[in-house]
Design an enzyme around this catalytic site. Structure first.
Site, short mmCIF file in Angstrom:
data_model
loop_
_atom_site.label_atom_id
_atom_site.label_comp_id
_atom_site.label_asym_id
_atom_site.label_seq_id
_atom_site.Cartn_x
_atom_site.Cartn_y
_atom_site.Cartn_z
N THR A 91 0.85 -1.20 0.00
CA THR A 91 0.00 0.00 0.00
C THR A 91 0.88 1.24 0.00
O THR A 91 2.08 1.15 -0.28
CB THR A 91 -0.99 -0.01 1.18
OG1 THR A 91 -1.93 1.06 1.02
CG2 THR A 91 -0.32 0.14 2.53
N ASN A 92 0.32 2.42 0.26
CA ASN A 92 1.13 3.64 0.31
C ASN A 92 0.68 4.50 1.49
O ASN A 92 -0.19 4.11 2.25
CB ASN A 92 1.00 4.39 -1.02
CG ASN A 92 -0.43 4.72 -1.34
OD1 ASN A 92 -1.10 5.41 -0.59
ND2 ASN A 92 -0.93 4.19 -2.45
N ARG A 93 1.27 5.67 1.63
CA ARG A 93 1.09 6.46 2.85
C ARG A 93 -0.09 7.42 2.81
O ARG A 93 -0.27 8.22 3.72
CB ARG A 93 2.36 7.27 3.12
CG ARG A 93 3.57 6.41 3.32
CD ARG A 93 4.82 7.24 3.18
NE ARG A 93 5.14 7.89 4.43
CZ ARG A 93 5.95 7.38 5.34
NH1 ARG A 93 6.51 6.22 5.14
NH2 ARG A 93 6.20 8.01 6.45
#
Ligand SMILES: Cc1cc2nc3c(=O)[nH]c(=O)nc-3n(C[C@H](O)[C@H](O)[C@H](O)COP(=O)(O)O)c2cc1C
Length: 396
Positions: free
Chosen positions: A209-211
């Protein structure tokens, strides 16, 4: 800004005297103001102070009808365009969160359908009490806006969080919202907003995933709805409360997000792609947890669908707003994205900065338009950026 009717609900906290400054600020700027006070509030400041400031009788006793044919607390609720509870005690917050109506203030608040701003002020330990936290969370979920208290010197003689926001700040915040709502009219527009990062599973326990926190997309959806649009928010897994009045569509992967957006695209007038959609996903999903071994694991990634590009290709009447999160050559990369993806307005931000962007409540962005024009929005709240983006959109 002369026609708005603002009802002030003053409850019994030590900061009640500051409510008088708040009322004065609104009156000074041309708002029509009426006040209601609890019995405890009247222990701190006399109703006469508020009656003199707003030139209207204060509603304080549920059963004192002042020989009037009107029922005072309902008349106030119906008259109101927006309500401000200031200072808001732990007690009124609890009553509002639970639908309790046992005095003029709580009953009138329950009877109004105007937007409500709650300005808590209390001792730090009261504010962090699980019951108060729970009640505030419930109010937010009910669509009530909380103007968070500051950290500072408390009446108890020590510093802590719980100090009421200063009257001028309260005024500016609410006034700005009212102005934006008057200027930006999105009624009748069907708007799809995407928010948050997507999650691409590897096996039942691992994922990529990402931030992205989703805060920018949520601010856009909330404000677009406040400006009258019919909003659908297609979001990835985020830790944010649902927005009342907005259709919430939960997705996990980029593929799911793409299909939820595409299925609504034809009907939409505007799509704002604020989500951080994963560009790649693992080629294979393992049904069982992959056991670790002594060697390395080379994970092969394949390209996800480029939702923004697809929307640009299939565009008929829709306006498209894209976001570019870059760590280098911000404007150059953003300009390329704008043209290549047939976007009408591109919001570019530098995600290498620690003080703004992903996860933060603030951001600094550039708006890029198809005619080559650029506009910088200096570091400010995501809320304000959302309003500016929607304002540009409404004039496109
Ligand atoms: C000197 C004094 C100061 C108080 N300050 C606060 C306060 O800042 N915040 C708060 O939530 N309650 C405060 N209280 C407690 C409230 O007055 C009390 O909970 C009351 O029942 C609130 O009633 P109301 O919500 O109907 O106004 C204070 C009480 C006293 C005696």
């Amino acid at each position: 800004m002369t026609s708005k009717h603002v009802a002030f609900y003053i409850t019994g906290g030590i900061a009640a005297y500051k409510a008088a400054y708040c009322v004065r600020e609104f009156v000074k700027h041309g708002y029509e103001v009426r006040c209601a006070m609890t019995k405890s509030a009247a222990e701190f400041v006399s109703p006469l102070t508020f009656e003199t400031l707003c030139k209207n009788k204060v509603v304080s006793d549920l059963f004192d009808q002042n020989n009037d044919s009107q029922v005072a607390h309902i008349d106030l609720a119906d008259w109101t365009d927006l309500a401000v509870v200031v200072p808001a005690t732990a007690d009124i917050i609890g009553k509002m969160a639970n639908g309790i109506a046992d005095d003029a203030v709580s009953t009138s608040l329950l009877a109004t359908d105007a937007p409500v701003f709650v300005v808590p002020a209390m001792n730090e330990k009261m504010l962090t009490n699980p019951a108060v936290k729970r009640n505030l969370k419930r109010l937010k979920a009910d669509g009530i806006e909380i103007i968070e208290p500051d950290y500072g010197f408390l009446a108890e003689g020590y510093s802590g969080k719980g100090r009421m926001k200063e009257p001028k700040e309260i005024f500016s915040y609410i006034d700005e919202k009212c102005r934006a709502e008057q200027l930006i009219d999105l009624s009748g527009e069907k708007i799809i907003v995407t928010a948050g990062g997507t999650v691409e599973p590897i096996d039942p326990v691992r994922f990529l995933t990402n931030r992205s926190s989703g805060k920018m997309g949520y601010a856009l959806a909330e404000n677009a709805a406040a400006f009258g649009a019919d909003v659908t928010l297609v979001h990835g897994p985020v830790r944010l409360a649902d927005i009342p009045g907005v259709e919430m569509v939960e997705t996990v992967t980029a593929d799911e997000m793409a299909s939820e957006v595409l299925k609504r695209y034809e009907e939409a007038d505007v799509v704002i792609m604020a989500a951080a959609v994963a560009d790649y996903r693992p080629e294979k999903f393992y049904d069982e947890k992959v056991k670790k071994s002594d060697g390395d694991w080379n994970l092969r990634l394949v390209r996800n669908v480029d939702i923004l590009k697809l929307l640009g290709e299939r565009k008929t009447k829709q306006k498209l707003v894209g976001f570019a999160a870059e760590t280098e050559n911000l404007l150059e990369n953003a300009q390329k994205k704008l043209t290549e993806k047939n976007v009408d307005l591109l919001v570019a931000n530098d995600v290498s900065r620690k003080d703004v962007g992903f996860g933060s409540d603030e951001n600094e962005v550039f708006l890029l338009f198809r005619n080559g024009a650029k506009k910088k929005i200096s570091k400010t709240s995501k809320e304000k950026i959302a309003q500016d983006v929607l304002s540009e959109l409404s004039s496109l």
